[in-house]
Design a protein around this motif. Sequence first.
Motif, PDB file in Angstrom:
ATOM      1  N   PHE A  32       0.834  -1.196   0.000  1.00  0.00           N
ATOM      2  CA  PHE A  32       0.000   0.000   0.000  1.00  0.00           C
ATOM      3  C   PHE A  32       0.876   1.256   0.000  1.00  0.00           C
ATOM      4  O   PHE A  32       0.670   2.189  -0.784  1.00  0.00           O
ATOM      5  CB  PHE A  32      -0.934   0.002   1.217  1.00  0.00           C
ATOM      6  N   THR A  33       1.889   1.260   0.883  1.00  0.00           N
ATOM      7  CA  THR A  33       2.742   2.443   1.007  1.00  0.00           C
ATOM      8  C   THR A  33       3.477   2.721  -0.299  1.00  0.00           C
ATOM      9  O   THR A  33       3.511   3.862  -0.767  1.00  0.00           O
ATOM     10  CB  THR A  33       3.742   2.257   2.166  1.00  0.00           C
ATOM     11  N   LYS A  34       4.016   1.654  -0.897  1.00  0.00           N
ATOM     12  CA  LYS A  34       4.690   1.831  -2.192  1.00  0.00           C
ATOM     13  C   LYS A  34       3.741   2.440  -3.209  1.00  0.00           C
ATOM     14  O   LYS A  34       4.101   3.334  -3.981  1.00  0.00           O
ATOM     15  CB  LYS A  34       5.183   0.474  -2.720  1.00  0.00           C
ATOM     16  N   GLY A  35       2.496   1.936  -3.186  1.00  0.00           N
ATOM     17  CA  GLY A  35       1.483   2.420  -4.132  1.00  0.00           C
ATOM     18  C   GLY A  35       1.266   3.918  -4.013  1.00  0.00           C
ATOM     19  O   GLY A  35       1.241   4.629  -5.023  1.00  0.00           O
ATOM     20  N   ILE A  36       1.132   4.421  -2.774  1.00  0.00           N
ATOM     21  CA  ILE A  36       0.850   5.858  -2.657  1.00  0.00           C
ATOM     22  C   ILE A  36       2.119   6.700  -2.802  1.00  0.00           C
ATOM     23  O   ILE A  36       2.035   7.879  -3.086  1.00  0.00           O
ATOM     24  CB  ILE A  36       0.051   6.232  -1.370  1.00  0.00           C
ATOM     25  N   ILE A  37       3.293   6.085  -2.609  1.00  0.00           N
ATOM     26  CA  ILE A  37       4.528   6.819  -2.920  1.00  0.00           C
ATOM     27  C   ILE A  37       4.603   7.014  -4.433  1.00  0.00           C
ATOM     28  O   ILE A  37       4.810   8.124  -4.929  1.00  0.00           O
ATOM     29  CB  ILE A  37       5.775   6.087  -2.390  1.00  0.00           C
ATOM     30  N   GLN A  38       4.349   5.923  -5.159  1.00  0.00           N
ATOM     31  CA  GLN A  38       4.392   6.016  -6.623  1.00  0.00           C
ATOM     32  C   GLN A  38       3.309   6.955  -7.156  1.00  0.00           C
ATOM     33  O   GLN A  38       3.524   7.653  -8.143  1.00  0.00           O
ATOM     34  CB  GLN A  38       4.233   4.623  -7.246  1.00  0.00           C
ATOM     35  N   GLY A  39       2.147   6.941  -6.497  1.00  0.00           N
ATOM     36  CA  GLY A  39       1.045   7.801  -6.940  1.00  0.00           C
ATOM     37  C   GLY A  39       1.264   9.267  -6.580  1.00  0.00           C
ATOM     38  O   GLY A  39       0.487  10.131  -6.976  1.00  0.00           O
ATOM     39  N   GLY A  40       2.325   9.551  -5.800  1.00  0.00           N
ATOM     40  CA  GLY A  40       2.629  10.932  -5.427  1.00  0.00           C
ATOM     41  C   GLY A  40       1.765  11.462  -4.297  1.00  0.00           C
ATOM     42  O   GLY A  40       1.766  12.653  -4.019  1.00  0.00           O
ATOM     43  N   GLN A  41       0.995  10.580  -3.611  1.00  0.00           N
ATOM     44  CA  GLN A  41       0.125  11.071  -2.541  1.00  0.00           C
ATOM     45  C   GLN A  41       0.776  11.003  -1.160  1.00  0.00           C
ATOM     46  O   GLN A  41       0.358  11.676  -0.236  1.00  0.00           O
ATOM     47  CB  GLN A  41      -1.184  10.254  -2.507  1.00  0.00           C
ATOM     48  N   PHE A  42       1.833  10.178  -1.044  1.00  0.00           N
ATOM     49  CA  PHE A  42       2.462   9.964   0.258  1.00  0.00           C
ATOM     50  C   PHE A  42       3.256  11.191   0.706  1.00  0.00           C
ATOM     51  O   PHE A  42       4.062  11.723  -0.047  1.00  0.00           O
ATOM     52  CB  PHE A  42       3.391   8.746   0.161  1.00  0.00           C
ATOM     53  N   LYS A  43       2.985  11.653   1.942  1.00  0.00           N
ATOM     54  CA  LYS A  43       3.801  12.730   2.505  1.00  0.00           C
ATOM     55  C   LYS A  43       4.596  12.199   3.695  1.00  0.00           C
ATOM     56  O   LYS A  43       5.750  12.566   3.872  1.00  0.00           O
ATOM     57  CB  LYS A  43       2.897  13.881   2.992  1.00  0.00           C
ATOM     58  N   ALA A  44       3.950  11.403   4.518  1.00  0.00           N
ATOM     59  CA  ALA A  44       4.614  10.805   5.670  1.00  0.00           C
ATOM     60  C   ALA A  44       3.745   9.664   6.165  1.00  0.00           C
ATOM     61  O   ALA A  44       2.578   9.551   5.766  1.00  0.00           O
ATOM     62  CB  ALA A  44       4.779  11.846   6.791  1.00  0.00           C
ATOM     63  N   GLY A  45       4.311   8.839   7.031  1.00  0.00           N
ATOM     64  CA  GLY A  45       3.502   7.764   7.589  1.00  0.00           C
ATOM     65  C   GLY A  45       4.361   6.809   8.373  1.00  0.00           C
ATOM     66  O   GLY A  45       5.550   6.659   8.089  1.00  0.00           O
ATOM     67  N   ASP A  46       3.773   6.229   9.400  1.00  0.00           N
ATOM     68  CA  ASP A  46       4.482   5.244  10.207  1.00  0.00           C
ATOM     69  C   ASP A  46       3.470   4.470  11.017  1.00  0.00           C
ATOM     70  O   ASP A  46       2.352   4.915  11.223  1.00  0.00           O
ATOM     71  CB  ASP A  46       5.460   5.936  11.174  1.00  0.00           C
ATOM     72  N   ARG A  47       3.941   3.298  11.525  1.00  0.00           N
ATOM     73  CA  ARG A  47       3.132   2.644  12.546  1.00  0.00           C
ATOM     74  C   ARG A  47       3.588   3.178  13.899  1.00  0.00           C
ATOM     75  O   ARG A  47       4.636   3.826  13.996  1.00  0.00           O
ATOM     76  CB  ARG A  47       3.308   1.129  12.459  1.00  0.00           C
ATOM     77  N   LEU A  48       2.790   2.936  14.933  1.00  0.00           N
ATOM     78  CA  LEU A  48       3.143   3.392  16.275  1.00  0.00           C
ATOM     79  C   LEU A  48       3.358   2.174  17.168  1.00  0.00           C
ATOM     80  O   LEU A  48       2.705   1.142  16.991  1.00  0.00           O
ATOM     81  CB  LEU A  48       2.017   4.250  16.862  1.00  0.00           C
ATOM     82  N   LYS A  49       4.271   2.322  18.141  1.00  0.00           N
ATOM     83  CA  LYS A  49       4.428   1.260  19.128  1.00  0.00           C
ATOM     84  C   LYS A  49       3.158   1.185  19.973  1.00  0.00           C
ATOM     85  O   LYS A  49       2.403   2.153  20.046  1.00  0.00           O
ATOM     86  CB  LYS A  49       5.663   1.534  19.987  1.00  0.00           C
ATOM     87  N   PRO A  50       2.881   0.024  20.615  1.00  0.00           N
ATOM     88  CA  PRO A  50       1.600  -0.178  21.305  1.00  0.00           C
ATOM     89  C   PRO A  50       1.310   0.875  22.377  1.00  0.00           C
ATOM     90  O   PRO A  50       2.210   1.557  22.865  1.00  0.00           O
ATOM     91  CB  PRO A  50       1.741  -1.557  21.950  1.00  0.00           C
ATOM     92  N   THR A  51       0.043   0.981  22.751  1.00  0.00           N
ATOM     93  CA  THR A  51      -0.365   1.964  23.760  1.00  0.00           C
ATOM     94  C   THR A  51       0.308   1.709  25.113  1.00  0.00           C
ATOM     95  O   THR A  51       0.383   2.612  25.946  1.00  0.00           O
ATOM     96  CB  THR A  51      -1.894   1.958  23.970  1.00  0.00           C
TER      97      THR A  51
END
Lengths: 117, 422
Positions: A32-51
């Motif tokens: 998914f991330t690769k897809g939106i990087i290629q589509g030019g929509q990705f600005k930032a993103g990450d998963r978070l460690k548990p609560t």
Amino acid sequence: MQYLLLIYSNEAELLARSPVDLKAMSAEYMDFTKGIIQGGQFKAGDRLKPTSTASTVRVRNGKLAITDGPFAETREQLGGYYLIEAKNLDEATAIAARIPGANHGSIEVRPTWPVEM
Amino acid sequence: MNPSVVDQAIDEIFRREAGRVLATLIRLLGDFDLAEEARQEAFTAAIERWPAIGVPANPSAWLISTGRNKAIDKIRRDVVFRTKVLDLEAAGIGMDSDVASEDDPTIFGDDRLRLIFTCCHPALSSEAHVALTLREVCGLTTQAVARAFLLSEETMAQRLVRAKRKIRDAGIPYETPEPHLFNQRIQGVLAVVYGVFTEGYAATVGSRLVDAELCGEAIRLGRLLDELLPMNAAVMGLLALMLLHDARRPARVTTTGDVVLLEDQDRKVWDQAKIDEGLSLVDSALSMSGQVSPYAVQAAIAALHVRAAKKEETDWPQIVGLYEVLMRLQPNPVIELNHAVAVSMVDGAARALDLVDSLAARGLVSEYHLLHAARGQFLQSLGRLHEAREAYGAALSLASLEPERRLLRARIDGIVTAPSGS
């Protein structure tokens, strides 16, 4: 416009998944991330460690209070985010719908509110 | 021209063109509030100038370009709106852009569709859908919308402000949805229109004037959609359904406010023009290829009722069949209940009672007064009068509208005075 996509899901359920399942999920996120990087929509993103790693900070009357845990106990927890560029809400929600977590959790879609300086 | 004639012509043009003028101004200006203000200024300018210069050949184009120019003047004057000028210029919209293109009637049509789809966007709440549609598409005043939903004008105004703010801030597009979203979105729009209609229809027993107004607005919306999206089976089905129900409205309530059930209605009072229009739309909707629309099936059922000159001539077997189609298309306990009622007319009350009891056993609609009322009726015709009384009693304890409660009390009293034999 930029939108923040906040990924909420049941953390306990995710942590209980088998290593095979988790690997498959990671692969889906990578795609998914690769897809939106290629589509030019990705600005930032990450998963978070548990609560369980979360701390909450409040300053009241100048006094600092740090507490263990997230701000609110809820059924679904914030587990990751993407910041994307999208033409409008329809485009943003279409991207949100492609996030693997949308199939079991929920994605909150919030437009960013840039500060004019 | 005589001034009062011009005034009348202007009035008539405003009523007819208000919706399309607003829809196009929103596209040109990119903001609901700005567009509403611009339309108001354009109308004011027309009242001042048309008596002298005459009504322009294309009044809506005149109103749109006047409104847009007033808005742009305002933006240029107003510091608060300075960022909007930048937006407008970035979007290539300025004083000099071509007005002639707004003469194209298909553009008006596109803008009105844009407006409808935006007001019914799934990212807005269902309360907002109805409020925005009545205010922006139908052109009702905020006061009228508030009155229709028994809310204060202030509450309704806040609801509208919040919804318009969300459209702007969340980036809800002012567009007809892209082809892959279109079918899903049109279902949402139709649900809003039908919601407006049923709100008016179900509450006919309340304050009748307001409710007739809501039914009328819903039908107007249905006609507008039929004009903008011709030969769409779901749109035709919904419009037919509303017309066929609305045709019976004059016969549904007595002058004293009592409910008259379909079988007891005076068929001469039904509105024949609406029936004719509805029947022809049902035929067109059902003759379309592709997936059958549930609205068209419901309209077909309503059509069978109105086609019967006397209640004895109602084609119940076909109604049962249509309810079975509907249950496959959109499984829903209320439809199952209606199916059971139709079955009682074909196979008798015992079979219908089984169906309703199975519905109740599944825990569905047990709080729905009409389920108990139907059970009561089936039990009564089976001669199980004691149980029938209990069922009507259960219905009475759940019914909230006074005329329905009176009807149920009359049923219960009817059993008491009937010769006892059970």
